[in-house]
Design an enzyme around this catalytic site. Structure first.
Site, PDB file in Angstrom:
ATOM      1  N   ASN A   9       9.539  -1.254   2.360  1.00  0.00           N
ATOM      2  CA  ASN A   9       8.679  -1.178   3.548  1.00  0.00           C
ATOM      3  C   ASN A   9       7.783  -2.416   3.554  1.00  0.00           C
ATOM      4  OD1 ASN A   9       6.937  -0.525   5.585  1.00  0.00           O
ATOM      5  ND2 ASN A   9       5.964   1.201   4.526  1.00  0.00           N
ATOM      6  N   LYS A  11       5.877  -3.474   5.868  1.00  0.00           N
ATOM      7  CA  LYS A  11       4.625  -3.287   6.627  1.00  0.00           C
ATOM      8  C   LYS A  11       4.376  -4.510   7.523  1.00  0.00           C
ATOM      9  CE  LYS A  11       3.047  -0.237   3.013  1.00  0.00           C
ATOM     10  NZ  LYS A  11       1.960   0.416   2.321  1.00  0.00           N
ATOM     11  N   HIS A  95       4.671   7.410   8.639  1.00  0.00           N
ATOM     12  CA  HIS A  95       4.017   6.823   7.465  1.00  0.00           C
ATOM     13  C   HIS A  95       2.512   7.137   7.509  1.00  0.00           C
ATOM     14  CE1 HIS A  95       2.405   3.871   4.698  1.00  0.00           C
ATOM     15  NE2 HIS A  95       3.608   3.830   4.152  1.00  0.00           N
ATOM     16  N   GLU A  97      -0.012   5.416   6.989  1.00  0.00           N
ATOM     17  CA  GLU A  97      -0.840   4.423   7.688  1.00  0.00           C
ATOM     18  C   GLU A  97      -0.798   4.657   9.194  1.00  0.00           C
ATOM     19  OE1 GLU A  97       0.960   1.088   5.767  1.00  0.00           O
ATOM     20  OE2 GLU A  97      -0.044   1.651   3.906  1.00  0.00           O
ATOM     21  N   GLY A 173      -0.573   1.669  -2.213  1.00  0.00           N
ATOM     22  CA  GLY A 173      -1.276   0.386  -2.240  1.00  0.00           C
ATOM     23  C   GLY A 173      -2.478   0.368  -3.181  1.00  0.00           C
ATOM     24  N   SER A 213       2.748   2.905  -4.918  1.00  0.00           N
ATOM     25  CA  SER A 213       2.553   2.041  -6.092  1.00  0.00           C
ATOM     26  C   SER A 213       3.749   2.021  -7.048  1.00  0.00           C
ATOM     27  CB  SER A 213       1.273   2.424  -6.841  1.00  0.00           C
ATOM     28  OG  SER A 213       0.153   2.194  -6.012  1.00  0.00           O
ATOM     29  N   GLY A 234       6.449  -0.401  -1.122  1.00  0.00           N
ATOM     30  CA  GLY A 234       5.672  -1.265  -0.236  1.00  0.00           C
ATOM     31  C   GLY A 234       5.432  -2.616  -0.883  1.00  0.00           C
ATOM     32  N   GLY A 235       4.233  -2.794  -1.436  1.00  0.00           N
ATOM     33  CA  GLY A 235       3.812  -4.088  -1.976  1.00  0.00           C
ATOM     34  C   GLY A 235       4.847  -4.758  -2.881  1.00  0.00           C
TER      35      GLY A 235
HETATM   36  P1  PGA Z   1       2.998   0.673  -1.935  1.00  0.00           P
HETATM   37  O1  PGA Z   1       3.348   1.296  -0.490  1.00  0.00           O
HETATM   38  O2  PGA Z   1       4.297   0.611  -2.702  1.00  0.00           O
HETATM   39  O3  PGA Z   1       2.416  -0.666  -1.651  1.00  0.00           O
HETATM   40  O4  PGA Z   1       2.031   1.615  -2.580  1.00  0.00           O
HETATM   41  C1  PGA Z   1       4.303   2.312  -0.330  1.00  0.00           C
HETATM   42  C2  PGA Z   1       4.401   2.688   1.114  1.00  0.00           C
HETATM   43  O5  PGA Z   1       3.386   2.662   1.814  1.00  0.00           O
HETATM   44  O6  PGA Z   1       5.488   3.016   1.603  1.00  0.00           O
END
Ligand code: PGA
Length: 254
Positions: A9, A11, A95, A97, A173, A213, A234-235
């Protein structure tokens, strides 16, 4: 061996040149395996170019959102028809967010899922509790409500190609992933609830992903938990080598 589903992802990151560099890097580092399905979710503006770049390979394309109408006077929205048109086969829906910043509700999640299915896109439906909800002992109530309302009126056949991502909001995150016990418990709860709402074969056919994470150093342990069929990253998915290190930890690759 069941297939692991690993979704990047991105983002709100990566203009077209960076997006193309990142997928080229993933393709260069990734060991292909029939037991792993890798999906990237660029921002809308890079979908077309990334889709073209991926068209000869095995990596699949996902959008990060979908609107529930097909066309018309809906300024700023993107429909399932348009996502199919640029080569998407998956779409992330609900999601946290989007729930937190853009007014997404379980009801709009449900409408988006129907739009995805109508267009032959596999929904990746995100659910998860906030820290306050977990600390207040409401985790399973929250997950149950998100699942029941998000899946409202869906039939067994609608869940044939379907993924659910369990993403505790407090783990996204933050660098603080959920513990193995918390992941195993939540994934078991989700699988069980689907079996109750539908039936056991349907529940067993759904991919339940963990997100929050995930990084190369914790991916192996997370994959090892029962009922974990993949990851939403994500990150750590913004770095080709790191993302491929995560892919390499999946049971399908080891
Ligand atoms: P993250 O994000 O791996 O940066 O924690 C995961 C996500 O929001 O899908």
């Amino acid at each position: 061996m069941t297939t692991s589903l690993i979704v990047a992802n991105w983002k709100l990151n990566n203009a077209v040149p960076e997006a193309l560099m990142l997928v080229a890097g993933i393709e260069a580092h990734m060991k292909e395996s029939p037991n792993v399905e890798v999906v990237v979710a660029p921002p809308f503006t890079a979908l077309y170019s990334v889709g073209v770049a991926l068209s000869d390979g095995t990596i699949k394309l996902a959008a990060q959102n979908i609107f529930w109408e097909e066309k018309g006077a809906f300024t700023g929205e993107v429909s399932g028809t348009l996502l199919k048109d640029v080569g998407c086969s998956y779409v992330i829906i609900g999601h946290s967010e989007r729930r937190k910043y853009f007014g997404e509700t379980n009801e709009t999640v449900n409408k988006r899922i129907f739009a995805a299915l109508r267009n032959g896109l596999v929904p990746i439906m995100c659910i998860g509790e906030t820290l306050e909800e977990r600390e207040g002992g409401h985790t399973f109530d929250v997950l149950e409500k998100q699942l029941k309302n998000g899946l409202a009126t869906l039939q067994i056949k609608d869940l044939e190609h379907f993924a659910i991502a369990y993403e505790p909001v407090w783990a996204i995150g933050t660098g603080r992933n959920a513990t193995s016990e918390q992941i195993a418990e939540a994934h078991h709860f989700i699988r069980n609830l689907i079996a109750k709402l539908y039936d056991a074969p349907t529940a067993n056919g759904i991919s339940i992903l963990y997100g929050g994470s995930v990084k190369p150093s914790n991916a192996k342990e997370i994959f090892a938990q029962p009922n974990v069929n993949g990851l939403l990253v994500g990150g750590a998915s913004l770095d080709a080598k790191g993302f491929c290190d995560i892919i390499a930890q999946s049971p399908g690759q080891r």
